[in-house]
Design an enzyme around this catalytic site. Sequence first.
Site, PDB file in Angstrom:
ATOM      1  N   HIS A  78       0.845  -1.196   0.000  1.00  0.00           N
ATOM      2  CA  HIS A  78       0.000   0.000   0.000  1.00  0.00           C
ATOM      3  C   HIS A  78       0.883   1.251   0.000  1.00  0.00           C
ATOM      4  CE1 HIS A  78      -2.953   2.994   1.206  1.00  0.00           C
ATOM      5  NE2 HIS A  78      -2.234   3.266   2.284  1.00  0.00           N
ATOM      6  N   ASP A 107       7.297  23.068 -24.951  1.00  0.00           N
ATOM      7  CA  ASP A 107       7.242  21.691 -24.459  1.00  0.00           C
ATOM      8  C   ASP A 107       8.242  21.577 -23.329  1.00  0.00           C
ATOM      9  OD1 ASP A 107       7.240  18.687 -24.332  1.00  0.00           O
ATOM     10  OD2 ASP A 107       6.007  18.958 -26.114  1.00  0.00           O
ATOM     11  N   TRP A 143       7.409  -0.485   4.048  1.00  0.00           N
ATOM     12  CA  TRP A 143       7.948   0.145   2.837  1.00  0.00           C
ATOM     13  C   TRP A 143       9.370   0.644   3.063  1.00  0.00           C
ATOM     14  CZ3 TRP A 143       9.302   5.296   1.417  1.00  0.00           C
ATOM     15  CH2 TRP A 143       9.195   6.239   2.455  1.00  0.00           C
ATOM     16  N   SER A 169      13.506   6.776 -13.287  1.00  0.00           N
ATOM     17  CA  SER A 169      12.395   7.552 -13.843  1.00  0.00           C
ATOM     18  C   SER A 169      12.282   8.919 -13.163  1.00  0.00           C
ATOM     19  CB  SER A 169      11.106   6.754 -13.677  1.00  0.00           C
ATOM     20  OG  SER A 169       9.991   7.587 -13.769  1.00  0.00           O
ATOM     21  N   SER A 170      12.338   8.909 -11.837  1.00  0.00           N
ATOM     22  CA  SER A 170      12.185  10.176 -11.102  1.00  0.00           C
ATOM     23  C   SER A 170      13.329  11.128 -11.402  1.00  0.00           C
ATOM     24  CB  SER A 170      12.158   9.927  -9.594  1.00  0.00           C
ATOM     25  OG  SER A 170      11.024   9.223  -9.239  1.00  0.00           O
ATOM     26  N   HIS A 253      13.445  11.555   4.276  1.00  0.00           N
ATOM     27  CA  HIS A 253      12.809  12.792   4.715  1.00  0.00           C
ATOM     28  C   HIS A 253      12.644  13.803   3.591  1.00  0.00           C
ATOM     29  CE1 HIS A 253      10.542  14.806   7.637  1.00  0.00           C
ATOM     30  NE2 HIS A 253      11.019  15.909   7.118  1.00  0.00           N
ATOM     31  N   GLU A 255      12.189  12.986   0.712  1.00  0.00           N
ATOM     32  CA  GLU A 255      11.119  12.354  -0.060  1.00  0.00           C
ATOM     33  C   GLU A 255       9.737  12.805   0.412  1.00  0.00           C
ATOM     34  OE1 GLU A 255      10.721  10.508  -2.650  1.00  0.00           O
ATOM     35  OE2 GLU A 255       8.683   9.746  -2.351  1.00  0.00           O
ATOM     36  N   TYR A 257       8.989  15.581   1.616  1.00  0.00           N
ATOM     37  CA  TYR A 257       8.758  16.937   1.119  1.00  0.00           C
ATOM     38  C   TYR A 257       8.574  16.954  -0.393  1.00  0.00           C
ATOM     39  CZ  TYR A 257       9.690  18.399   5.820  1.00  0.00           C
ATOM     40  OH  TYR A 257       9.621  18.558   7.172  1.00  0.00           O
ATOM     41  N   SER A 268      -1.115  27.319  -3.660  1.00  0.00           N
ATOM     42  CA  SER A 268      -0.773  28.723  -3.894  1.00  0.00           C
ATOM     43  C   SER A 268      -1.295  29.237  -5.228  1.00  0.00           C
ATOM     44  CB  SER A 268       0.751  28.927  -3.837  1.00  0.00           C
ATOM     45  OG  SER A 268       1.260  28.424  -2.630  1.00  0.00           O
ATOM     46  N   HIS A 302      15.067  12.067  12.860  1.00  0.00           N
ATOM     47  CA  HIS A 302      13.877  12.109  13.718  1.00  0.00           C
ATOM     48  C   HIS A 302      12.955  10.919  13.449  1.00  0.00           C
ATOM     49  CE1 HIS A 302      11.799  14.906  10.566  1.00  0.00           C
ATOM     50  NE2 HIS A 302      11.494  13.666  10.325  1.00  0.00           N
ATOM     51  N   HIS A 303      13.245  10.164  12.390  1.00  0.00           N
ATOM     52  CA  HIS A 303      12.501   8.920  12.165  1.00  0.00           C
ATOM     53  C   HIS A 303      13.068   7.786  13.005  1.00  0.00           C
ATOM     54  CE1 HIS A 303      10.296  10.481   8.620  1.00  0.00           C
ATOM     55  NE2 HIS A 303      11.363  11.236   8.488  1.00  0.00           N
ATOM     56  N   THR A 328       6.898  26.485   7.382  1.00  0.00           N
ATOM     57  CA  THR A 328       5.583  25.914   7.090  1.00  0.00           C
ATOM     58  C   THR A 328       4.491  26.822   7.627  1.00  0.00           C
ATOM     59  OG1 THR A 328       6.642  23.777   7.387  1.00  0.00           O
ATOM     60  CG2 THR A 328       4.263  23.788   7.145  1.00  0.00           C
ATOM     61  N   LYS A 331       3.862  29.651   5.361  1.00  0.00           N
ATOM     62  CA  LYS A 331       3.012  29.312   4.222  1.00  0.00           C
ATOM     63  C   LYS A 331       1.545  29.295   4.621  1.00  0.00           C
ATOM     64  CE  LYS A 331       4.477  27.041   0.854  1.00  0.00           C
ATOM     65  NZ  LYS A 331       5.036  28.165   0.106  1.00  0.00           N
ATOM     66  N   ARG A 450       1.523   0.080  15.022  1.00  0.00           N
ATOM     67  CA  ARG A 450       1.158   0.008  13.609  1.00  0.00           C
ATOM     68  C   ARG A 450       1.624  -1.330  13.036  1.00  0.00           C
ATOM     69  NH1 ARG A 450       5.727   3.934  10.851  1.00  0.00           N
ATOM     70  NH2 ARG A 450       4.678   3.328   8.947  1.00  0.00           N
TER      71      ARG A 450
END
Lengths: 537, 295
Positions: A78, A107, A143, A169-170, A253, A255, A257, A268, A302-303, A328, A331, A450
């Site tokens: 998932h 283009d 994951w 790809s990315s 991390h 990622e 963002y 925005s 922090h993870h 943040t 924003k 979890r």
Amino acid sequence: MAHEATHDHHDHHHAPQGFFQRWVMSTNHKDIGTLYLIFSLTMFFVGGSFAMVIRAELFKPGLQLVQPAFFNEMTTMHALVMIFGAIMPAFVGLGNWMIPLMIGAPDMALPRMNNLSFWILPFAFTLLLSTLFLPGGGPAGGWTMYPPLSLQSDSLAYVVFAIHLMGISSIMGAINIIATILNMRAPGMDLLKMPVFVWSWLITAFLLIAVMPVLAGAVTMLLTDKYFGTSFFNPHGGGDPVLYQHVFWFFGHPEVYIMILPAFGIISEIVPTFARKPIFGYKAMVYAIASIAFLSFIVWAHHMFAVGLPLGADIFFMYATMLIAVPTGVKVFNWVATMWGGSMTFETPMLFAIAFIILFTIGGFSGLMLALVPADFQYHDTYFVVAHFHYVLVTGAAFAIMAATYYWLPKWTGHMYSEFWGKVHFWCSVVFVNVLFFPQHFLGLAGMPRRIPDYNVAFANFNMISSIGGFLFGASQLIFLGVIVHCVFFSKKKAADRVWESAKGLEWTVPSPAPHHTFEVPPVVHDEELAHGHVND
Amino acid sequence: MSQQHDTYYVPSKSQWPIVAAVVMFLTVFGAAHWLNAEPGESGFGKTVITVGAIGIIGMFFGWFHSVIKESLAGMYNPQVDTSFRMGMMWFIFSEVMFFGAFFGALFYIRNFSIPWLGGAGHGVLTHRFLYDNYSASWGAEGGNGPMHVGGAFSTVVPWGLPLLNTLILLTSSVTVTIAHHALRAGHRGKILVFLGLTVLLGATFLYCQAHEYMEAYKELNLTLHSGVYGSTFFMLTGFHGLHVTLGTIMLAVIWFRVLKGHFNKDHHFGFEAVAWYWHFVDVVWLCLFLFVYIL
């Protein structure tokens, strides 16, 4: 000089012939963007069906429907499908469609590579999803693929290679976006006159190029540890499983963002249109995105607070993480200030945008709670974390993608979507997503871990509520699908070129639907056409 | 940046992207199957890898063939050239980050995981109960961890072949730069000589590296299995070697393109891209020489 050499003019003025030629061999940013969006919608439903399995099993305590091993495959798949298959390709698709239109480019800068970036994805996901049919099953270690658990599965090689493909790809997609933005802007489109969405993608693309190779390195070490006898994560040989977590989260991390900065860009764009005011603090918005991107590189541990880091590391990463609340907050306050005193209307894109601002902020605050080391020792690996990242990813990223879909769908198709059914979709989604995820905060605070298929009966009620919310939220997305299909194939209501009366920006100066080729000759940009043209206020 | 330009060249449709996607998929699918094959199982995975790998080579030939044809036909204006340059620069940046992951692993292992296993800091209990006999050190004594994974080994002496390889790569960076200057000045003969020298130096480097690997495996018992020392040594130098191989092939292709007169003094992005790549490979080697061999 390149005038006479431009490719055949036949191709220029008519929609190209042949299904295969048009969709598989494309060099057109709009067609490739459409492919990305269709792919991501498909993966959204694939990943969503995995989520339904998870919520169905958790409906009641005890094991009802699936075996624990399969449950673990579902949670793992998932996440992988939603992150790499649904959210990221959706943003790339939106970028593909809108960035050239927004900066007045004909283009993407490298159109063939653009096509390759897309076509890698269906193959990568075939590889990933095929593991579910392997004798040993798919990946089941989460994951994040932490060793040594992830090394036990034979599917590891398939998953690692699928991630390599997605990374390639990315990276190519990101290189393309940077080259497009830096090299293809129309005359007069200065960097600080670009729409915030373009800015957000420029910064996101930088993050992608910086961290996708690091993920590739991390999973390559997993691969060699399992199949080639290296000892990176094996203490017997001098390695350390925690090393994997460091390398992974150095990617991970930024990622997260990568999955939210383009959403900031979308919001925005939408809020000023429906508040009928220019965005408040354009430059501050751009600098805030850049600050968040910078900070994303120095907060990864922090993870890992609960893994046994040295105290100094815990403290540094705690404070660095809390710093992110500042840009943040800038924003969020600027979006609110944009709406303040505006003549607001509440079409579906705006509804999703407002829901984004409120619900993403909830996810941001729970993130702030998780950033506190002593508190995180309690929350770590509980449903509180699950609730937190679903608030930022579902009501954050996914809601922004839905808002963007409603906002630009008339431009893409030339037809209006059904406002009524759009609103039905919105209200169903926004109610049920809270029924789904809000109780998970309480489950987590009460200590429910979890990634487990069974749980203490004490958690039964909240889980049942959450599951009901989950089923209804899942079903609500069928309305979304219906609205899109209706708009693309059946809607009779023609969209105006400037779909929303006070929308500004170059994308609204081209016809609806946007012709196959736009801005073949770069437009001359005047400040009054731009949403953020006057930035000295 | 100059915004004055003709219409941008949007290339015509091409089959190469989808071909590339298919052959990349075949390669990794075959590889994954092969890695999981039981001993004695039929070579299905190997067959698929082979088909995929040949396909990748063919795809590169085909794709570059069409790009070179378009380039020679003058379809790429300066703006397109800038896009290509940006593409190559950011690609190299992504490569830097890829090596960064492995250098990061090396620094972490040397500064944290090995000392902790030796009882430093909060590793004191792990050390006391699991690895009481282990005293933290790098190199031949402690580099393969507390359980001496892979058995006793010796390290490669940096002042032999590695030093020679450093000199070879540094020289090759000079020769490729001389070739670049010759290209700007339009001396084709000089380009061919110095670019050819660069290719030869690259190939010599690879020969020495292969020799060093064989010596490591046969005489030093330094293998990929030699704990984290072997892991970091071979993964870092191995990925670097792969990049040198790729760079040498690219340089050789450029040599033939120079021979065919594909470049002139204003229009030679292909040459510069490969030169940048070569310098990048060179810098990575200097880091390797310092952090892997000397320190």
